[in-house]
Design a protein around this motif. Structure first.
Motif, PDB file in Angstrom:
ATOM      1  N   UNK A  57      -7.211  -8.025  10.953  1.00  0.00           N
ATOM      2  CA  UNK A  57      -6.125  -8.990  11.148  1.00  0.00           C
ATOM      3  C   UNK A  57      -5.136  -8.857  12.291  1.00  0.00           C
ATOM      4  N   UNK A  58      -5.102 -10.002  13.048  1.00  0.00           N
ATOM      5  CA  UNK A  58      -4.589 -10.188  14.250  1.00  0.00           C
ATOM      6  C   UNK A  58      -3.413 -11.419  14.202  1.00  0.00           C
TER       7      UNK A  58
ATOM      8  N   UNK B 112      -7.855 -12.282   4.889  1.00  0.00           N
ATOM      9  CA  UNK B 112      -8.519 -11.019   5.364  1.00  0.00           C
ATOM     10  C   UNK B 112      -7.419  -9.945   4.895  1.00  0.00           C
ATOM     11  N   UNK B 113      -6.202 -10.308   4.659  1.00  0.00           N
ATOM     12  CA  UNK B 113      -5.297  -9.548   4.274  1.00  0.00           C
ATOM     13  C   UNK B 113      -5.526  -8.407   3.287  1.00  0.00           C
ATOM     14  N   UNK B 114      -5.970  -9.135   2.033  1.00  0.00           N
ATOM     15  CA  UNK B 114      -6.219  -8.171   0.872  1.00  0.00           C
ATOM     16  C   UNK B 114      -7.149  -6.881   1.354  1.00  0.00           C
TER      17      UNK B 114
ATOM     18  N   UNK C 232      -4.289  -5.287  12.933  1.00  0.00           N
ATOM     19  CA  UNK C 232      -3.372  -4.798  12.292  1.00  0.00           C
ATOM     20  C   UNK C 232      -3.768  -4.593  10.950  1.00  0.00           C
ATOM     21  N   UNK C 233      -4.322  -3.222  10.365  1.00  0.00           N
ATOM     22  CA  UNK C 233      -4.884  -2.671   9.334  1.00  0.00           C
ATOM     23  C   UNK C 233      -4.160  -1.562   8.650  1.00  0.00           C
ATOM     24  N   UNK C 234      -4.740  -1.216   7.662  1.00  0.00           N
ATOM     25  CA  UNK C 234      -4.196   0.052   6.917  1.00  0.00           C
ATOM     26  C   UNK C 234      -3.152  -0.138   5.975  1.00  0.00           C
TER      27      UNK C 234
ATOM     28  N   UNK D  54       3.545  -5.208  -5.013  1.00  0.00           N
ATOM     29  CA  UNK D  54       4.728  -4.893  -4.066  1.00  0.00           C
ATOM     30  C   UNK D  54       3.747  -4.343  -2.776  1.00  0.00           C
ATOM     31  N   UNK D  55       2.348  -3.964  -2.971  1.00  0.00           N
ATOM     32  CA  UNK D  55       1.860  -3.347  -2.018  1.00  0.00           C
ATOM     33  C   UNK D  55       1.218  -4.681  -1.017  1.00  0.00           C
ATOM     34  N   UNK D  56       0.807  -5.489  -1.764  1.00  0.00           N
ATOM     35  CA  UNK D  56       0.472  -6.649  -0.928  1.00  0.00           C
ATOM     36  C   UNK D  56       1.427  -7.631  -0.448  1.00  0.00           C
ATOM     37  N   UNK D  57       2.626  -7.584  -1.050  1.00  0.00           N
ATOM     38  CA  UNK D  57       3.744  -8.344  -0.427  1.00  0.00           C
ATOM     39  C   UNK D  57       4.332  -7.706   0.977  1.00  0.00           C
ATOM     40  N   UNK D  58       4.279  -6.346   0.979  1.00  0.00           N
ATOM     41  CA  UNK D  58       4.667  -5.689   2.166  1.00  0.00           C
ATOM     42  C   UNK D  58       3.707  -5.759   3.150  1.00  0.00           C
TER      43      UNK D  58
END
Length: 282
Positions: free
Chosen positions: A66-67, A78-80, A153-155, A118-122
């Motif tokens: 993700x960029x 791609x965020x998940x 932007x990953x991790x 919470x993890x995905x929202x953050x």
């Protein structure tokens, strides 16, 4: 009280409730209590193994990188997977340890689905902040330079930080939660980069959610206990048990003036002075 004893009591008060919850869950359900955590750890290790292969680097980047310069909907899709793509410039064992520890405690204390939410929202909050910061520019407050738009932007770091703060709030471990927030602020002051600022964005979102939950909890009415209110006192004593049956056996009415039932009369013995004695029938 010695200083060591005071520190021990403070540690038990701070970390005792989550530690007890973890022990109880592991004793009752075993590895099933960490189903989400073990799956996330295994998936992160697998993605790390695949992206270090010549044939796997391209697909992982196409599906999980993700960029800020990417189209919005493409980055959103791609965020998940980006949550489980370790950064190439950091040791993978650090990401695995973070997931195993923080995700594990959060899954037991918060539940599986709330932990995932919470993890995905953050993670999404960090991704959106990168876009907004680049659009604002470095001159604006909380703005970012244009070069950060090309940073991958990953991790799981933003999700780990957010979950740590959320669990500390939920379990009232305020000192630990404050320590995590201060550590992230110091990280940005020492090394100002995109990852550090995304951590602060994730913390801001979690603190906002916690504040809303506290406000709603204070406005909610107190739950009913289900107990009945005591009956008002009238000044009359309740009838003795069996009194109605005795009255009906004697043939008396409800008003106390009924007729006799045919039972033999009661005998009353009157004693006079002297040896004489008589019997009177009522």
């Amino acid at each position: 009280m010695s200083r060591r004893a005071a520190l021990r009591r403070a540690a038990v008060r701070e970390w005792g409730p989550p530690a007890a919850a973890v022990r109880t869950a592991l004793a009752e359900r075993g590895a099933r209590a960490l189903a989400l955590t073990l799956t996330a750890t295994a998936l992160t290790a697998l993605v790390q193994l695949v992206q270090n292969q010549s044939w796997g680097y391209g697909p992982v980047r196409a599906l999980g990188a993700v960029r800020a310069e990417d189209p919005f909907w493409s980055a959103l899709l791609r965020t998940p997977l980006s949550l489980f793509v370790p950064a190439l410039d950091l040791p993978v064992w650090g990401a695995l340890a973070q997931i195993l520890l923080v995700f594990g405690v959060a899954e037991i204390c918060l539940g599986r689905w709330r932990t995932l939410a919470v993890a995905y929202a953050a993670t999404l909050a960090g991704t959106l902040y990168a876009r907004i910061g680049v659009a604002l520019g470095p001159e604006a407050f909380l703005g970012l330079p244009a070069s950060d738009a090309r940073v991958v932007d990953t991790g799981p770091s933003a999700a780990v930080v957010a979950l740590a703060v959320y669990v500390c709030h939920q379990r009232r471990a305020r000192f630990t939660g404050a320590l995590v927030v201060v550590a992230m602020v110091v990280e940005v002051l020492v090394k100002d980069n995109l990852a550090g600022r995304e951590h602060l964005a994730a913390i801001a979102v979690v603190l906002a959610v916690c504040g809303v939950r506290e406000w709603l909890g204070r406005r909610a009415p107190a739950p009913r206990t289900g107990r009945r209110a005591p009956a008002p006192r009238t000044g009359r004593r309740p009838p003795a048990p069996g009194a109605g049956r005795r009255r009906s056996a004697q043939g008396l009415g409800a008003g106390g003036g009924g007729t006799r039932s045919g039972a033999p009369p009661m005998r009353s013995w009157n004693f006079r002075r002297g040896p004489a004695q008589r019997t009177s029938w009522w």
